[in-house]
Write a protein that holds these residues in place. Structure first.
Motif, PDB file in Angstrom:
ATOM      1  N   GLN A 178       0.829  -1.218   0.000  1.00  0.00           N
ATOM      2  CA  GLN A 178       0.000   0.000   0.000  1.00  0.00           C
ATOM      3  C   GLN A 178       0.866   1.272   0.000  1.00  0.00           C
ATOM      4  N   ASP A 179       1.771   1.327  -0.936  1.00  0.00           N
ATOM      5  CA  ASP A 179       2.725   2.436  -1.008  1.00  0.00           C
ATOM      6  C   ASP A 179       2.558   3.303  -2.248  1.00  0.00           C
ATOM      7  N   VAL A 180       1.484   3.071  -3.026  1.00  0.00           N
ATOM      8  CA  VAL A 180       1.239   3.844  -4.245  1.00  0.00           C
ATOM      9  C   VAL A 180      -0.067   4.609  -4.072  1.00  0.00           C
ATOM     10  N   LYS A 181       0.007   5.913  -3.958  1.00  0.00           N
ATOM     11  CA  LYS A 181      -1.175   6.729  -3.716  1.00  0.00           C
ATOM     12  C   LYS A 181      -1.977   6.893  -4.995  1.00  0.00           C
ATOM     13  N   GLN A 182      -3.299   6.664  -4.867  1.00  0.00           N
ATOM     14  CA  GLN A 182      -4.223   6.829  -5.992  1.00  0.00           C
ATOM     15  C   GLN A 182      -5.415   7.646  -5.512  1.00  0.00           C
ATOM     16  N   GLY A 183      -5.281   8.965  -5.483  1.00  0.00           N
ATOM     17  CA  GLY A 183      -6.343   9.808  -4.948  1.00  0.00           C
ATOM     18  C   GLY A 183      -6.510   9.540  -3.471  1.00  0.00           C
ATOM     19  N   GLU A 184      -7.732   9.149  -3.069  1.00  0.00           N
ATOM     20  CA  GLU A 184      -7.993   8.821  -1.678  1.00  0.00           C
ATOM     21  C   GLU A 184      -7.652   7.371  -1.346  1.00  0.00           C
ATOM     22  N   ASP A 185      -7.381   6.585  -2.360  1.00  0.00           N
ATOM     23  CA  ASP A 185      -7.071   5.171  -2.163  1.00  0.00           C
ATOM     24  C   ASP A 185      -5.590   4.915  -2.374  1.00  0.00           C
ATOM     25  N   LYS A 186      -5.198   3.677  -2.094  1.00  0.00           N
ATOM     26  CA  LYS A 186      -3.810   3.274  -2.298  1.00  0.00           C
ATOM     27  C   LYS A 186      -3.745   1.932  -3.016  1.00  0.00           C
ATOM     28  N   LEU A 187      -2.815   1.840  -3.955  1.00  0.00           N
ATOM     29  CA  LEU A 187      -2.443   0.571  -4.556  1.00  0.00           C
ATOM     30  C   LEU A 187      -1.114   0.145  -3.947  1.00  0.00           C
ATOM     31  N   SER A 188      -0.625  -0.984  -4.376  1.00  0.00           N
ATOM     32  CA  SER A 188       0.627  -1.508  -3.830  1.00  0.00           C
ATOM     33  C   SER A 188       1.609  -1.844  -4.936  1.00  0.00           C
ATOM     34  N   SER A 189       2.883  -1.687  -4.628  1.00  0.00           N
ATOM     35  CA  SER A 189       3.921  -2.135  -5.553  1.00  0.00           C
ATOM     36  C   SER A 189       4.232  -3.613  -5.331  1.00  0.00           C
ATOM     37  N   ALA A 190       3.774  -4.164  -4.198  1.00  0.00           N
ATOM     38  CA  ALA A 190       4.016  -5.572  -3.886  1.00  0.00           C
ATOM     39  C   ALA A 190       2.911  -6.098  -2.976  1.00  0.00           C
ATOM     40  N   ALA A 243       7.455  -2.161 -13.478  1.00  0.00           N
ATOM     41  CA  ALA A 243       7.771  -0.727 -13.422  1.00  0.00           C
ATOM     42  C   ALA A 243       6.812   0.106 -14.257  1.00  0.00           C
ATOM     43  N   ASP A 244       6.258  -0.482 -15.315  1.00  0.00           N
ATOM     44  CA  ASP A 244       5.356   0.277 -16.182  1.00  0.00           C
ATOM     45  C   ASP A 244       3.892   0.138 -15.775  1.00  0.00           C
ATOM     46  N   GLU A 245       3.623  -0.439 -14.606  1.00  0.00           N
ATOM     47  CA  GLU A 245       2.266  -0.585 -14.108  1.00  0.00           C
ATOM     48  C   GLU A 245       2.005   0.399 -12.970  1.00  0.00           C
ATOM     49  N   ALA A 246       0.727   0.769 -12.801  1.00  0.00           N
ATOM     50  CA  ALA A 246       0.373   1.737 -11.766  1.00  0.00           C
ATOM     51  C   ALA A 246       0.413   1.121 -10.377  1.00  0.00           C
ATOM     52  N   GLY A 247       0.247  -0.185 -10.290  1.00  0.00           N
ATOM     53  CA  GLY A 247       0.244  -0.864  -9.003  1.00  0.00           C
ATOM     54  C   GLY A 247      -0.658  -2.076  -9.051  1.00  0.00           C
TER      55      GLY A 247
END
Length: 226
Positions: A67-79, A105-109
């Motif tokens: 949960q280290d990739v910020k997406q507005g009010e939500d979060k995605l993850s790199s792992a 690397a070319d994905e948003a999360g």
């Protein structure tokens, strides 16, 4: 009236009575204690955890995300990671199977789709199978994560008798861009289990969640050897 019993007092008959698609609640607070997680090799944040019992014992399944990739009010993850552990009679945890995966690397999360988690005795052999789903999102210029059903890739993982069965799918707006492959052990599964996984993908397609390849009625093919 329903009563919540501590995990270690759950009878196998209760677990079987929950039926397919059930998601059981863990009542043992110790399972989320920092010391317990550390000893079990769990370092990412616990997103969800499920407890279940069958004739072979008691189990806990952890879904964890960075949960280290910020997406507005939500979060995605790199792992993300998933850990299936057996709860021994002395309450210690022993690892049965785990997965560790990262976004390119070319994905948003990426993220788990917990609403698609399935825990049940699919082949009616007295042992419960766990199925988890997680998705990788494409980057797009006008918004960070493209959530269209026909973009990105997805993985479906089943923990079956201590092994991992993995289905990998990529999609696209054109039929030729879509592909669904599975590890070799998928094709050795009982017919009822294969049918369950294929039906799961067909329903996801029907519900406009993900655009699987339906060239073979949603059945995956063997992965190409490189």
């Amino acid at each position: 009236m329903k009563y919540l019993l501590p995990l270690f007092f759950l009878l196998p008959a209760l677990a079987f009575g929950q039926g397919k698609d059930s998601k059981t609640t863990c009542t043992d607070e110790r399972l989320l204690q920092a010391e317990t997680l550390k000893k079990s090799g769990i370092s990412l944040s616990v997103f969800k955890h499920y407890c279940y019992s069958d004739q072979s014992g008691n189990y806990v399944l952890y879904l964890t995300e960075k949960q280290d990739v910020k997406q507005g009010e939500d979060k995605l993850s790199s792992a993300v990671e998933a850990h299936l552990l057996k709860i021994e009679t002395d309450k210690s945890l022993s690892s049965i199977a785990s997965i560790r995966d990262k976004a390119n690397a070319d994905e948003a999360g990426m993220e788990f789709w917990s609403k698609l988690t399935e825990i049940g005795d699919i082949d009616k052999d007295g042992n419960i199978e766990a199925i988890i789903v997680y998705r990788f999102y494409n980057k797009k210029e006008d918004r960070p994560a493209e959530q269209d059903a026909f973009s990105g890739r997805i993985k479906i993982v089943m923990f079956y008798k201590g092994s991992k069965v993995v289905i990998r799918a990529i999609t696209g707006t054109l039929d030729g861009e879509r592909e669904t492959t599975a590890t070799d052990n998928f094709f050795a599964l009982p017919a009822s289990v294969q049918k369950n996984l294929v039906k799961k993908m067909a329903n996801m397609y029907k519900d406009n969640l993900y655009g699987f390849d339906n060239s073979y009625q949603f059945k995956p093919v063997k992965a190409r050897t490189k």
